[in-house]
Design a protein around this motif. Structure first.
Motif, PDB file in Angstrom:
ATOM      1  N   GLU A 225       0.825  -1.212   0.000  1.00 51.84           N
ATOM      2  CA  GLU A 225       0.000   0.000   0.000  1.00 51.84           C
ATOM      3  C   GLU A 225       0.853   1.253   0.000  1.00 51.84           C
ATOM      4  OE1 GLU A 225      -1.985   1.478   3.541  1.00 51.84           O
ATOM      5  OE2 GLU A 225      -1.308  -0.283   4.668  1.00 51.84           O
ATOM      6  N   LEU A 226       2.010   1.229   0.647  1.00 57.17           N
ATOM      7  CA  LEU A 226       2.848   2.417   0.727  1.00 57.17           C
ATOM      8  C   LEU A 226       3.510   2.720  -0.619  1.00 57.17           C
ATOM      9  CD1 LEU A 226       4.369   1.705   4.231  1.00 57.17           C
ATOM     10  CD2 LEU A 226       2.793   3.564   3.646  1.00 57.17           C
ATOM     11  N   ILE A 227       3.956   1.698  -1.310  1.00 62.32           N
ATOM     12  CA  ILE A 227       4.574   1.893  -2.620  1.00 62.32           C
ATOM     13  C   ILE A 227       3.520   2.281  -3.658  1.00 62.32           C
ATOM     14  CG2 ILE A 227       5.852   0.755  -4.477  1.00 62.32           C
ATOM     15  CD1 ILE A 227       7.150  -1.005  -2.278  1.00 62.32           C
ATOM     16  N   LYS A 228       2.341   1.687  -3.566  1.00 61.31           N
ATOM     17  CA  LYS A 228       1.259   2.043  -4.492  1.00 61.31           C
ATOM     18  C   LYS A 228       0.905   3.517  -4.351  1.00 61.31           C
ATOM     19  CE  LYS A 228      -2.430  -0.624  -4.939  1.00 61.31           C
ATOM     20  NZ  LYS A 228      -3.759  -1.235  -4.646  1.00 61.31           N
ATOM     21  N   GLY A 229       0.781   3.991  -3.113  1.00 58.69           N
ATOM     22  CA  GLY A 229       0.474   5.384  -2.873  1.00 58.69           C
ATOM     23  C   GLY A 229      -1.011   5.676  -2.901  1.00 58.69           C
ATOM     24  N   ASP A 230      -1.329   6.954  -2.693  1.00 62.55           N
ATOM     25  CA  ASP A 230      -2.726   7.379  -2.604  1.00 62.55           C
ATOM     26  C   ASP A 230      -3.163   8.256  -3.765  1.00 62.55           C
ATOM     27  OD1 ASP A 230      -1.449   9.788  -2.104  1.00 62.55           O
ATOM     28  OD2 ASP A 230      -1.950   9.831   0.026  1.00 62.55           O
ATOM     29  N   GLY A 231      -2.368   8.311  -4.809  1.00 59.29           N
ATOM     30  CA  GLY A 231      -2.676   9.165  -5.942  1.00 59.29           C
ATOM     31  C   GLY A 231      -1.944  10.486  -5.907  1.00 59.29           C
ATOM     32  N   THR A 232      -1.544  10.922  -4.725  1.00 55.44           N
ATOM     33  CA  THR A 232      -0.767  12.154  -4.572  1.00 55.44           C
ATOM     34  C   THR A 232       0.644  11.859  -4.081  1.00 55.44           C
ATOM     35  OG1 THR A 232      -2.788  13.379  -4.035  1.00 55.44           O
ATOM     36  CG2 THR A 232      -0.689  14.410  -3.447  1.00 55.44           C
ATOM     37  N   TYR A 233       0.731  11.024  -3.067  1.00 53.19           N
ATOM     38  CA  TYR A 233       2.026  10.653  -2.496  1.00 53.19           C
ATOM     39  C   TYR A 233       2.212   9.139  -2.589  1.00 53.19           C
ATOM     40  CZ  TYR A 233       1.888  15.310  -0.357  1.00 53.19           C
ATOM     41  OH  TYR A 233       1.811  16.663  -0.137  1.00 53.19           O
ATOM     42  N   HIS A 234       3.453   8.746  -2.779  1.00 58.55           N
ATOM     43  CA  HIS A 234       3.801   7.326  -2.714  1.00 58.55           C
ATOM     44  C   HIS A 234       5.187   7.195  -2.099  1.00 58.55           C
ATOM     45  CE1 HIS A 234       5.795   8.392  -6.595  1.00 58.55           C
ATOM     46  NE2 HIS A 234       6.743   7.601  -6.104  1.00 58.55           N
TER      47      HIS A 234
END
Length: 387
Positions: free
Chosen positions: A258-267
Motif C-alpha cells: 500500500e505504501l509503494i502504491k500510494g494514494d494518488g498524490t504521495y507514494h
C-alpha cells in the motif's frame, strides 16, 4: 506432484504438496515506476568458521551471484546494510571487501547500487567527535568505491547522545561532506534495540519533528530517507512533510504494497530487506505500474498480495532476526549452496518458524525449483530428527 512431510506445531506430521512455480518476467532494464532497492544479505562460506564473534568468512562467488539475481529483476542493490548483518556478524574488514566487490560488479554491468556508511568499526567510541570521524571515514570509503551513500543510524551515536543537539552536532558536520545526495536511514528499535530514542527522543512524534528540521536544513544533500518503523500511518504523514524532491524509501516490511502504491498524490519508493526474498514478485508488481493501463493496479496487487503473509512472518518478532529467513529462502531457492550465515545466525530462528517460512514461500509461488526446495527442506528436517 512434489511433496514433503512437515511437522505441525503439536508434533504431528502432514504431507505438504508444493505448487508449481510462477514464470516471473524480467524487465529489460532498471524499474522506472518507483526507485526500488533490495537490501541484500551475504552468503556465508559453509566451510568457514562462522561462529558468533568470529571474523566473517564470506562465499564471494555466491554473494555476488545473488546481487546479479536482484539486478536481473530491475532492482537496485542496497549493500552492506542491516540485512547484510552489519553489527550482527559482518565485521568492517569484510564489509569493506563486500562494498568493493559489489561496486565493481555494478559498474561492470551498469546496475544501481547504494551502500551503508556507519560507525560500526569504532564500537568503543566515547566522544561525539570520534563518532563523526568514524562516519566520515566510512562515507569517504563508500563514495570512493562508487556507490551512493546510505547514512546508517549509529549505535555509537545513540549511546552517547543526550538530546537532539548531539545528533545535530554530528549530522550537521557530516552531511556537507557528501559529494552527492545521500539516503538518510531511520532504523527503529524493533530492528535494533540499541537505536531506541534516535533523533533525541523516545517519542516518535517529537523525534519526527527533530528529523524533519534536519532534512529541511540539508535538503540539497539528501536524496531520500529510508524509514523503518513498521508504522504505515506515520510514514504516510511523514512523506507529506518532506522537503520538495526528497524521497521516502519505505523500510516497512509489513505494509510495503500500500505504501509503494500510494494514494494518488504521495507514494513511497522502496529500500527493503524483504525484496531480497521476493525479488521476482516485487519486480512483477512494479513492472505492472509502468504500463499505466486500467488493469495495472490489479496486476500490482495480484503480484504483491501473496508475499505479504511471508514478509510479516519473516519479519516477525524479534524482528532483528529476519536475516535468518532471507538466507533460508535463498538456500531453498538454490541461490546459495548451504544454509549457513556469518556469526552462526542460522540458529536464530527455530524449526517451526522455518517450516512456516517454507510453506508461505510456496504459497506465494516463490520457490523456483519445488523439487530442490522439498529435498532441502527434508534434509533440514532430518538434521532436526524429524521424520
Amino acid at each position: 506432484m512434489t511433496a514433503v512431510t512437515l511437522p505441525e506445531a503439536d508434533g504431528t506430521l502432514r504431507r505438504h504438496e508444493l505448487g508449481e512455480p510462477r514464470a516471473w518476467s524480467r524487465p529489460a532494464g532498471p524499474l522506472r515506476a518507483r526507485v526500488a532497492f533490495a537490501a541484500a544479505h551475504v552468503v556465508a562460506d559453509p566451510l568457514g568458521d562462522n561462529r558468533p564473534g568470529a571474523p566473517a568468512a564470506v562465499d564471494w562467488d555466491h554473494t555476488l551471484a545473488f546481487r546479479r539475481h536482484l539486478w536481473s529483476y530491475g532492482l537496485g542493490v542496497a549493500e552492506a546494510m542491516d540485512t547484510a548483518q552489519r553489527g550482527m556478524g559482518l565485521d568492517w574488514k569484510a564489509t569493506r571487501e563486500l562494498i568493493l566487490h559489489s561496486c565493481a560488479a555494478a559498474k561492470e554491468d551498469d546496475f544501481r547500487i547504494a551502500a551503508g556508511a556507519g560507525t560500526d568499526h569504532v564500537p568503543e567510541a566515547s566522544r561525539l567527535d570520534e563518532v563523526l570521524a568514524a562516519y566520515t571515514e566510512q562515507l569517504e570509503f563508500v563514495q570512493s568505491a562508487g556507490a551512493q551513500v546510505i547514512v546508517m543510524a549509529s549505535r555509537q551515536l545513540a549511546g552517547l547522545a543526550r538530546g537532539v543537539a548531539d545528533y545535530r552536532r554530528v549530522y550537521d558536520r557530516l552531511l556537507p561532506q557528501a559529494d552527492e545526495p545521500v539516503i538518510l536511514h531511520w532504523l527503529g528499535p524493533m530492528f535494533d534495540p540499541a537505536l531506541a530514542g534516535y533523533w533525541g527522543s523516545g517519542d516518535t512524534a517529537e523525534a519526527t519533528t527533530h528529523f524533519l528540521q534536519l532534512l529541511h536544513d540539508h535538503a540539497k544533500k539528501i536524496d531520500g530517507v529510508k524509514v523503518s518503523l513498521l508504522d504505515a500511518d506515520h510514514e504516510k504523514k511523514l512523506r507529506t512533510e518532506l522537503p520538495p524532491g526528497v524521497r521516502l524509501y519505505t523500510g516497512d516490511d509489513f505494509n510495503y504494497p500500500e505504501l509503494i502504491k500510494g494514494d494518488g498524490t504521495y507514494h513511497s519508493d522502496a529500500l527493503l530487506g524483504i525484496f531480497a526474498a521476493i525479488a521476482p514478485a516485487a519486480s512483477q508488481a512494479l513492472q505492472a505500474l509502468e504500463t499505466g493501463d486500467e488493469a495495472a493496479y490489479d496486476r500490482y496487487d495480484a503480484a504483491f498480495a501473496p508475499t505479504l503473509p511471508l514478509a510479516r512472518h519473516v519479519f516477525g518478532a524479534p524482528t532483528f532476526y529476519y536475516k535468518t529467513g532471507i538466507a533460508f529462502l535463498a538456500w531453498l531457492s538454490g541461490l546459495q549452496p548451504g544454509f549457513a550465515m556469518v556469526g552462526g545466525l542460522q540458529s536464530a530462528r527455530g524449526l517451526p518458524h522455518l517450516v512456516q517460512t517454507f510453506v508461505l514461500a510456496d504459497r506465494a509461488r516463490l520457490l523456483p525449483d519445488p523439487e530442490l526446495a522439498a529435498d532441502r527442506m527434508a534434509a533440514l528436517l532430518k538434521v532436526y530428527g524429524v521424520g
